[in-house]
Design an enzyme around this catalytic site. Sequence first.
Site, PDB file in Angstrom:
ATOM      1  N   GLU A 157       0.891  -1.165  -0.075  1.00 57.63           N
ATOM      2  CA  GLU A 157       0.130   0.009   0.136  1.00 57.63           C
ATOM      3  C   GLU A 157       0.922   1.078  -0.042  1.00 57.63           C
ATOM      4  O   GLU A 157       1.648   1.077   0.708  1.00 57.63           O
ATOM      5  CB  GLU A 157      -0.840  -0.053   1.283  1.00 57.63           C
ATOM      6  CG  GLU A 157      -1.808   1.127   1.159  1.00 57.63           C
ATOM      7  CD  GLU A 157      -2.562   1.373   2.445  1.00 57.63           C
ATOM      8  OE1 GLU A 157      -2.348   0.860   3.461  1.00 57.63           O
ATOM      9  OE2 GLU A 157      -3.381   2.232   2.595  1.00 57.63           O
ATOM     10  N   ARG A 169       5.473 -13.285   9.283  1.00 63.70           N
ATOM     11  CA  ARG A 169       6.401 -11.850   9.003  1.00 63.70           C
ATOM     12  C   ARG A 169       7.724 -12.032   9.861  1.00 63.70           C
ATOM     13  O   ARG A 169       7.838 -12.565  11.086  1.00 63.70           O
ATOM     14  CB  ARG A 169       5.474 -10.605   9.315  1.00 63.70           C
ATOM     15  CG  ARG A 169       5.327 -10.528  10.814  1.00 63.70           C
ATOM     16  CD  ARG A 169       5.674  -8.957  11.216  1.00 63.70           C
ATOM     17  NE  ARG A 169       4.641  -7.978  10.559  1.00 63.70           N
ATOM     18  CZ  ARG A 169       3.737  -7.860  11.448  1.00 63.70           C
ATOM     19  NH1 ARG A 169       3.314  -8.444  12.432  1.00 63.70           N
ATOM     20  NH2 ARG A 169       2.678  -7.071  11.009  1.00 63.70           N
ATOM     21  N   LYS A 183       4.739   0.203   9.741  1.00 64.33           N
ATOM     22  CA  LYS A 183       4.585   1.588   9.148  1.00 64.33           C
ATOM     23  C   LYS A 183       4.007   2.675  10.064  1.00 64.33           C
ATOM     24  O   LYS A 183       4.553   3.568   9.965  1.00 64.33           O
ATOM     25  CB  LYS A 183       3.570   1.506   8.028  1.00 64.33           C
ATOM     26  CG  LYS A 183       4.492   0.851   6.537  1.00 64.33           C
ATOM     27  CD  LYS A 183       3.766   0.979   5.433  1.00 64.33           C
ATOM     28  CE  LYS A 183       2.988  -0.134   4.868  1.00 64.33           C
ATOM     29  NZ  LYS A 183       2.267   0.034   3.702  1.00 64.33           N
TER      30      LYS A 183
END
Length: 550
Positions: free
Chosen positions: A33, A257, A267
Amino acid sequence: MAEEKSLNFIEEIIDTHLREGVYSSIVTRFPPEPNGYLHIGHASSICLNFGLTKRFPGYTNLRFDDTNPVTEDTEYVESIKEDVRWLGFEWKHERYASDYFDQLYAFALTLIEKGLAYVDDLTAEEIANQKGTPTEPGVNSPYRTRSVEENRDLFIRMKNGEFADGAKTLRAKIDMGHINMLMRDPILYRIKHAHHHRTGDAWCIYPMYDFAHGQSDSIEQITHSICTMEFVPHRELYDWLITQLAIYPSHQYEFARRNINYTVTSKRKLLQLVQDKKVAGWDDPRMPTISGLRRRGYTPESIREFCDRIGVAKRDNLVDVGLLEFCVREHLNRIALRRMVVFDPVKVVLTNYQGEEWLSSENNPEDPTAGQRQIPFSREIYIEREDFMENPPKKYFRLAPGQLVRLKSAYIIRCEEVIKDQQGAISEIRCTYIPESKSGSDTSGISVKGTLHWVSVPHAVKAEVRLYDRLFNVEDPTDESQDFMHYLNPASLEVLPQVMAEPSLLDINPGDRYQFVRKGYFVLDKDSQSSHLVFNKTVGLKDGWTPSKG
RNA sequence: UGACCCAUGGUGUAACGGUAGCACUACAGAUUUUGGUUCUGUCUGUUAAGGUUCGAAUCCUUAUGGGUCAACCA
């Protein structure tokens, strides 16, 4: 023959699919994104997705998941493309979820026609209240039974901008009692009168992640849609939408992850560090962003090697940042040219030396093809203050009264006298040099244990060095017993405004990487000017000695 | 007190019913004009209990531990 490296579980799935003929080639995608910069965690995903189609037949797309115009920006699109390329990967197609807004809208209409979606007038808060909890079912919205005609009409009017933000949503009609909360009539579309970085003001309704991602995968005929474990519960909805829409069946696979200690890879948290000015920007060399690592002096090769070594699996993990450092040292040891720089200088006067001369020194002992360079030598030189001790412990190999030491690529010297200022601090060390000990033509027969780096005083070039340490003091700053900001390491940046460097460093360019002999690896920062060099410390050399062990 | 995911040395990751291996770290030694590099060696592991099997890290059950799920974020 190279030893066959074992496959990770995703490679194994694909290997099986290919062998059994489920697919003849594969398509993967990296779907960021554009609302932040890429970080080391994304590097794993990039290496995985692009690596798969290097190993197996097929290709990888870069697709921006740009369905939320209020947080997204072209600045991020550009940085992401730069970072993926810098890491060494090239995508087949550059796509955007926003490319598919028309198609997605048509899909929504299809669902409405099939009685599988409805327009809801409930507020966000009301929807949340009726959602239930993981252990209690939700309740149906009073608008759930609207007719197909009414839903179609309302949805078209949503699209036409007749309603205010938040006034209505389009929801899938699944099951408010479903054990999986994501299946409790998930929102498909919401109204946002916002300017989109690519579609401008063409739309005022935007699809949610769940109604954009899987459908985009399907449109691109992605065979293996790889994401992280938190999306496991989404898979049921992913499959449901594809089935109901009867479109190309992409499939989702999840891996854990990668977490790295002493840093954060979220983020939101990275953005907060930038906005609160805890760091100088997204590319601050302390940041775990790709751009930060790049500015720090990391090589793409070393990051790829790191991703390769940590592997891919499904279990929770906290990778030691020491492995990342190992990977960059390993690479830089092979490619970085050696230079001598004295950080904390103390003057040494060679009382029996006159004049000056230029000495030859290897650029990289690991690489003979790197050649030699000339270094000026003279009667007065700087050495590191920590390389001299008046009262040394037993196994101290460096300079001390009466002790012999070699100056790298130059001569062996002996300490004869120590000069102190009025405060008692050492201001000068007087030594004699041994003329027949010249590097390369040593006939002195003397062998010494220690070798020091040095810089000629009259030839020294002043430079700034920025020393970086871990951004956080604890292994897991996200442990939530405190806000992660409390764990910030106040000493993560130390600036040395004036170090003494050998003159060959004068003619280099930002991004050039060097090993400062006995100090570590450094890269010339973009803040440099011809009159003012600035070096960033990438990583130190492995240090096998401390005074306490002497 | 629900569902789902996961569990191998300090860390990361292999072993696909048949000798628990590799890498990083740590430590020790050799080499070294970087106390770097290189080389050699050492330490440390299958969460637990049952079951299936000639044989289980691997299959089954239960327990324990960790993670995820209640944004008009992705």
